[in-house]
Write a protein that holds these residues in place. Structure first.
Motif, PDB file in Angstrom:
ATOM      1  N   CYS A  85      -9.609  -6.656   3.746  1.00  0.00           N
ATOM      2  CA  CYS A  85      -7.888  -6.843   4.498  1.00  0.00           C
ATOM      3  C   CYS A  85      -7.307  -5.782   4.943  1.00  0.00           C
ATOM      4  O   CYS A  85      -6.332  -5.618   5.173  1.00  0.00           O
ATOM      5  CB  CYS A  85      -7.447  -7.756   2.808  1.00  0.00           C
ATOM      6  N   ASN A  86      -8.968  -4.791   5.177  1.00  0.00           N
ATOM      7  CA  ASN A  86      -7.923  -3.283   5.475  1.00  0.00           C
ATOM      8  C   ASN A  86      -7.985  -3.142   7.219  1.00  0.00           C
ATOM      9  O   ASN A  86      -8.825  -1.794   7.615  1.00  0.00           O
ATOM     10  CB  ASN A  86      -7.426  -2.263   4.997  1.00  0.00           C
ATOM     11  N   ASN A  87      -8.818  -4.272   7.889  1.00  0.00           N
ATOM     12  CA  ASN A  87      -9.604  -4.081   9.260  1.00  0.00           C
ATOM     13  C   ASN A  87     -10.027  -3.642   8.773  1.00  0.00           C
ATOM     14  O   ASN A  87     -10.949  -2.733   9.956  1.00  0.00           O
ATOM     15  CB  ASN A  87      -8.517  -4.023   9.868  1.00  0.00           C
ATOM     16  N   GLY A  88     -11.202  -3.492   7.400  1.00  0.00           N
ATOM     17  CA  GLY A  88     -12.603  -2.381   7.895  1.00  0.00           C
ATOM     18  C   GLY A  88     -12.569  -0.761   7.714  1.00  0.00           C
ATOM     19  O   GLY A  88     -13.735  -0.153   7.591  1.00  0.00           O
ATOM     20  N   ASN A  89     -11.267  -0.202   7.582  1.00  0.00           N
ATOM     21  CA  ASN A  89     -11.016   0.541   7.361  1.00  0.00           C
ATOM     22  C   ASN A  89     -10.415   1.628   5.801  1.00  0.00           C
ATOM     23  O   ASN A  89     -10.005  -0.041   4.623  1.00  0.00           O
ATOM     24  CB  ASN A  89      -9.692   0.995   7.819  1.00  0.00           C
ATOM     25  N   THR A  90     -10.994   2.411   5.850  1.00  0.00           N
ATOM     26  CA  THR A  90     -10.514   3.519   3.941  1.00  0.00           C
ATOM     27  C   THR A  90      -9.130   2.987   4.263  1.00  0.00           C
ATOM     28  O   THR A  90      -8.188   3.009   4.718  1.00  0.00           O
ATOM     29  CB  THR A  90     -10.827   4.350   3.472  1.00  0.00           C
ATOM     30  N   TYR A  91      -8.981   3.316   2.538  1.00  0.00           N
ATOM     31  CA  TYR A  91      -7.625   3.372   2.820  1.00  0.00           C
ATOM     32  C   TYR A  91      -7.038   4.615   0.859  1.00  0.00           C
ATOM     33  O   TYR A  91      -8.743   4.876   0.306  1.00  0.00           O
ATOM     34  CB  TYR A  91      -6.724   2.870   1.589  1.00  0.00           C
ATOM     35  N   SER A  92      -6.457   5.497   0.661  1.00  0.00           N
ATOM     36  CA  SER A  92      -6.006   6.304  -0.230  1.00  0.00           C
ATOM     37  C   SER A  92      -4.583   5.897  -0.402  1.00  0.00           C
ATOM     38  O   SER A  92      -3.672   4.961  -0.165  1.00  0.00           O
ATOM     39  CB  SER A  92      -6.210   7.536   1.158  1.00  0.00           C
ATOM     40  N   MET A  93      -4.906   6.319  -2.674  1.00  0.00           N
ATOM     41  CA  MET A  93      -4.016   6.418  -2.957  1.00  0.00           C
ATOM     42  C   MET A  93      -3.698   7.728  -3.650  1.00  0.00           C
ATOM     43  O   MET A  93      -3.736   7.809  -3.963  1.00  0.00           O
ATOM     44  CB  MET A  93      -4.076   5.439  -4.455  1.00  0.00           C
ATOM     45  N   PHE A  94      -2.014   7.930  -4.055  1.00  0.00           N
ATOM     46  CA  PHE A  94      -1.219   8.484  -3.912  1.00  0.00           C
ATOM     47  C   PHE A  94      -0.162   8.807  -5.441  1.00  0.00           C
ATOM     48  O   PHE A  94       0.031   8.124  -4.924  1.00  0.00           O
ATOM     49  CB  PHE A  94      -0.081  10.249  -3.281  1.00  0.00           C
ATOM     50  N   TRP A  95      -0.515   9.515  -6.426  1.00  0.00           N
ATOM     51  CA  TRP A  95       0.674   9.292  -7.433  1.00  0.00           C
ATOM     52  C   TRP A  95       1.289  10.505  -6.948  1.00  0.00           C
ATOM     53  O   TRP A  95       0.990  11.687  -6.555  1.00  0.00           O
ATOM     54  CB  TRP A  95       0.371   9.805  -8.376  1.00  0.00           C
ATOM     55  N   ASN A  96       2.996  10.461  -7.123  1.00  0.00           N
ATOM     56  CA  ASN A  96       3.869  11.480  -6.712  1.00  0.00           C
ATOM     57  C   ASN A  96       4.793  11.064  -7.872  1.00  0.00           C
ATOM     58  O   ASN A  96       5.648   9.957  -8.146  1.00  0.00           O
ATOM     59  CB  ASN A  96       4.465  11.630  -5.429  1.00  0.00           C
TER      60      ASN A  96
ATOM     61  N   ASP B 188      10.883   9.275 -12.894  1.00  0.00           N
ATOM     62  CA  ASP B 188      10.096   8.577 -11.520  1.00  0.00           C
ATOM     63  C   ASP B 188       8.802   8.778 -11.076  1.00  0.00           C
ATOM     64  O   ASP B 188       8.650   9.787 -10.256  1.00  0.00           O
ATOM     65  CB  ASP B 188      11.417   8.853 -10.563  1.00  0.00           C
ATOM     66  N   VAL B 189       8.473   7.818 -10.608  1.00  0.00           N
ATOM     67  CA  VAL B 189       7.225   7.959 -10.196  1.00  0.00           C
ATOM     68  C   VAL B 189       7.172   6.920  -9.029  1.00  0.00           C
ATOM     69  O   VAL B 189       7.428   5.346  -8.838  1.00  0.00           O
ATOM     70  CB  VAL B 189       5.841   7.291 -11.419  1.00  0.00           C
ATOM     71  N   VAL B 190       6.515   7.740  -7.998  1.00  0.00           N
ATOM     72  CA  VAL B 190       6.290   6.831  -6.786  1.00  0.00           C
ATOM     73  C   VAL B 190       4.580   6.817  -5.977  1.00  0.00           C
ATOM     74  O   VAL B 190       3.478   7.341  -6.259  1.00  0.00           O
ATOM     75  CB  VAL B 190       6.847   7.695  -5.275  1.00  0.00           C
ATOM     76  N   ILE B 191       4.499   5.783  -6.027  1.00  0.00           N
ATOM     77  CA  ILE B 191       2.068   5.060  -5.260  1.00  0.00           C
ATOM     78  C   ILE B 191       2.514   5.079  -4.378  1.00  0.00           C
ATOM     79  O   ILE B 191       2.950   4.021  -3.790  1.00  0.00           O
ATOM     80  CB  ILE B 191       2.024   4.350  -5.938  1.00  0.00           C
ATOM     81  N   LEU B 192       1.760   5.853  -2.924  1.00  0.00           N
ATOM     82  CA  LEU B 192       1.256   5.471  -2.102  1.00  0.00           C
ATOM     83  C   LEU B 192      -0.022   4.880  -1.317  1.00  0.00           C
ATOM     84  O   LEU B 192      -0.332   5.460  -2.031  1.00  0.00           O
ATOM     85  CB  LEU B 192       2.410   6.374  -0.548  1.00  0.00           C
ATOM     86  N   ILE B 193       0.128   3.603  -0.812  1.00  0.00           N
ATOM     87  CA  ILE B 193      -1.081   3.435  -0.268  1.00  0.00           C
ATOM     88  C   ILE B 193      -0.917   2.950   0.468  1.00  0.00           C
ATOM     89  O   ILE B 193      -0.500   2.721   1.637  1.00  0.00           O
ATOM     90  CB  ILE B 193      -1.122   1.748  -1.383  1.00  0.00           C
ATOM     91  N   MET B 194      -1.941   4.052   1.114  1.00  0.00           N
ATOM     92  CA  MET B 194      -2.057   3.833   3.189  1.00  0.00           C
ATOM     93  C   MET B 194      -3.463   4.202   3.888  1.00  0.00           C
ATOM     94  O   MET B 194      -4.570   4.567   2.964  1.00  0.00           O
ATOM     95  CB  MET B 194      -1.375   4.817   3.128  1.00  0.00           C
TER      96      MET B 194
END
Length: 145
Positions: A123-134, A139-145
């Motif tokens: 689903c990510n074109n065969g690339n890895t991804y990372s998830m970050f909690w801030n 107030d919490v923001v999760i970034l998935i990239m």
């Protein structure tokens, strides 16, 4: 360069989220879906200082932004606190099922505030991804990239 631009956008979004107490936002810039099957947090009664726990979920974060301005809007929230206290809640941890069935949890504490995928899903074109909690206060923001 792309990751630097995304990081700047992420930090900008953290500044925007400061206007909402107890907000929870997921910025998913991958084409993958992530299942947030459980979350926990605490609610502090501003009048008495009493602490109450809460849990919430499940919900799916597809590509784009999934945002909840206040804990009383979290899907499936359950707490023994009075409903009027729900906006005073802070998310403290989540459990996620990522593409490929990989399950993990995240919190504000190191080392659980970042997750790097051990797989490269289709689903990510065969690339890895990372998830970050801030977080900025509650107030919490999760970034998935």
């Amino acid at each position: 360069m792309k990751k630097i631009s995304l990081l700047i956008a992420f930090l900008f979004c953290m500044g925007i989220s400061k206007s909402f107490a107890g907000s929870f936002t997921i910025l998913n810039i991958t084409p993958c879906s992530f299942q947030f099957y459980s979350g926990i947090g605490t609610i502090t009664d501003p009048a008495t200082g009493a602490l109450y726990g809460f849990n919430f979920g499940p919900f799916t974060a597809n590509q784009g932004t999934t945002s909840f301005a206040s804990p009383n809007l979290y899907p499936g929230i359950q707490s023994n606190a009075q409903d009027i206290l729900l906006p005073y809640g802070c998310v403290e941890g989540i459990k996620v099922i990522a593409p490929g069935g990989i399950a993990f949890h995240m919190t504000a504490s190191t080392p659980y505030n970042q997750f790097n995928s051990p797989n490269a899903p289709a689903c990510n074109n065969g690339n890895t991804y990372s998830m970050f909690w801030n977080a900025n206060g509650c107030d919490v923001v999760i970034l998935i990239m």
